[in-house]
Design a protein around this motif. Structure first.
Motif, PDB file in Angstrom:
ATOM      1  N   ALA A  79       0.962  -1.187   0.253  1.00 36.54           N
ATOM      2  CA  ALA A  79      -0.017   0.051  -0.158  1.00 36.54           C
ATOM      3  C   ALA A  79       1.145   1.187   0.202  1.00 36.54           C
ATOM      4  CB  ALA A  79      -0.638   0.259   1.572  1.00 36.54           C
ATOM      5  N   SER A  80       0.076   2.049  -0.895  1.00 36.61           N
ATOM      6  CA  SER A  80       1.370   3.366  -0.782  1.00 36.61           C
ATOM      7  C   SER A  80       0.343   4.494  -0.831  1.00 36.61           C
ATOM      8  CB  SER A  80       2.028   3.948  -1.841  1.00 36.61           C
ATOM      9  OG  SER A  80       1.414   3.324  -2.853  1.00 36.61           O
ATOM     10  N   GLY A  81       0.683   5.687  -1.075  1.00 35.11           N
ATOM     11  CA  GLY A  81      -0.538   7.003  -0.834  1.00 35.11           C
ATOM     12  C   GLY A  81      -0.582   7.832  -0.095  1.00 35.11           C
ATOM     13  N   GLY A  82      -0.456   7.416   1.143  1.00 39.00           N
ATOM     14  CA  GLY A  82      -0.768   7.683   3.038  1.00 39.00           C
ATOM     15  C   GLY A  82       0.361   9.268   2.485  1.00 39.00           C
ATOM     16  N   GLY A  83      -0.576   9.974   3.704  1.00 39.60           N
ATOM     17  CA  GLY A  83       0.303  11.020   4.173  1.00 39.60           C
ATOM     18  C   GLY A  83      -0.865  11.731   4.790  1.00 39.60           C
ATOM     19  N   LEU A  84      -0.338  13.391   5.532  1.00 40.13           N
ATOM     20  CA  LEU A  84      -0.772  14.530   5.765  1.00 40.13           C
ATOM     21  C   LEU A  84      -1.782  15.106   5.287  1.00 40.13           C
ATOM     22  CD1 LEU A  84      -1.391  15.355   8.598  1.00 40.13           C
ATOM     23  CD2 LEU A  84       0.498  17.472   8.162  1.00 40.13           C
ATOM     24  N   VAL A  85      -3.120  15.274   5.219  1.00 42.31           N
ATOM     25  CA  VAL A  85      -4.417  16.625   4.597  1.00 42.31           C
ATOM     26  C   VAL A  85      -4.907  16.858   5.805  1.00 42.31           C
ATOM     27  CG1 VAL A  85      -5.673  13.560   4.899  1.00 42.31           C
ATOM     28  CG2 VAL A  85      -5.364  16.167   2.775  1.00 42.31           C
ATOM     29  N   GLN A  86      -5.171  18.075   4.845  1.00 44.12           N
ATOM     30  CA  GLN A  86      -5.757  18.764   6.295  1.00 44.12           C
ATOM     31  C   GLN A  86      -7.523  18.614   6.097  1.00 44.12           C
ATOM     32  OE1 GLN A  86      -6.051  22.815   5.053  1.00 44.12           O
ATOM     33  NE2 GLN A  86      -4.243  23.275   6.520  1.00 44.12           N
ATOM     34  N   PRO A  87      -8.682  19.059   6.848  1.00 43.56           N
ATOM     35  CA  PRO A  87      -9.580  17.873   6.787  1.00 43.56           C
ATOM     36  C   PRO A  87     -10.238  18.450   5.746  1.00 43.56           C
ATOM     37  CG  PRO A  87      -9.676  18.830   9.214  1.00 43.56           C
ATOM     38  CD  PRO A  87      -8.236  19.536   8.508  1.00 43.56           C
ATOM     39  N   GLY A  88     -11.176  17.752   4.873  1.00 48.41           N
ATOM     40  CA  GLY A  88     -11.864  18.179   4.237  1.00 48.41           C
ATOM     41  C   GLY A  88     -11.398  18.316   2.971  1.00 48.41           C
ATOM     42  N   GLY A  89      -9.888  17.467   2.902  1.00 53.04           N
ATOM     43  CA  GLY A  89      -8.810  17.311   1.442  1.00 53.04           C
ATOM     44  C   GLY A  89      -9.357  15.884   1.177  1.00 53.04           C
ATOM     45  N   SER A  90      -8.265  15.612   0.015  1.00 58.69           N
ATOM     46  CA  SER A  90      -8.969  14.189  -0.450  1.00 58.69           C
ATOM     47  C   SER A  90      -7.209  13.271  -0.804  1.00 58.69           C
ATOM     48  CB  SER A  90      -9.546  13.775  -2.514  1.00 58.69           C
ATOM     49  OG  SER A  90      -9.966  15.043  -1.783  1.00 58.69           O
TER      50      SER A  90
END
Length: 124
Positions: free
Chosen positions: A5-16
């Motif tokens: 699995a890949s593609g994770g990260g830090l994102v703000q609420p409402g993001g994708s």
């Protein structure tokens, strides 16, 4: 058998975010595929799954309408498009595969194969 699995990260609420799962070592098209997640201090939970027939897709109620699972049997890839992310979506996301899963058992966590997980953090 390998699932990565890949593609994770830090994102703000409402993001994708879009997670990917690369598979190898088995007949991909013959396997049901799933996504599970484990939030800090919580039990692992079902997120979504797609049957090998590609027509049956199930989602947890908490992600319905926001997450979309897809698979590409020509590339041995599965994807999880996550939109309108919320802090409660934070966790380690795992992709899974199983050749014996039937439609009624897609949501249970007794999949044969599991990837190593990718961290998703939703925070402002």
């Amino acid at each position: 058998v390998q699932l990565q699995a890949s593609g994770g990260g830090l994102v703000q609420p409402g993001g994708s975010l879009r997670l990917s799962c690369a598979a190898s070592g088995f007949t991909f098209r013959s396997y049901a595929l799933g996504w599970f997640r484990r939030a800090p201090g919580k039990e692992r939970e079902f997120v979504g799954a797609i049957h090998r027939n590609m027509a049956t897709i199930k989602y947890a109620e908490s992600v319905k309408g926001r997450f979309t699972i897809s698979r590409d049997n020509t590339k041995n890839m599965m994807y999880l498009q996550m939109n309108d992310l919320k802090p409660d979506d934070t966790g380690v996301y795992y992709c899974t595969a199983d050749s014996r899963k039937i439609v009624s058992t897609l949501t249970t966590d007794d999949y044969d194969y599991w990837g190593q997980g990718t961290q998703v953090t939703v925070s402002s």
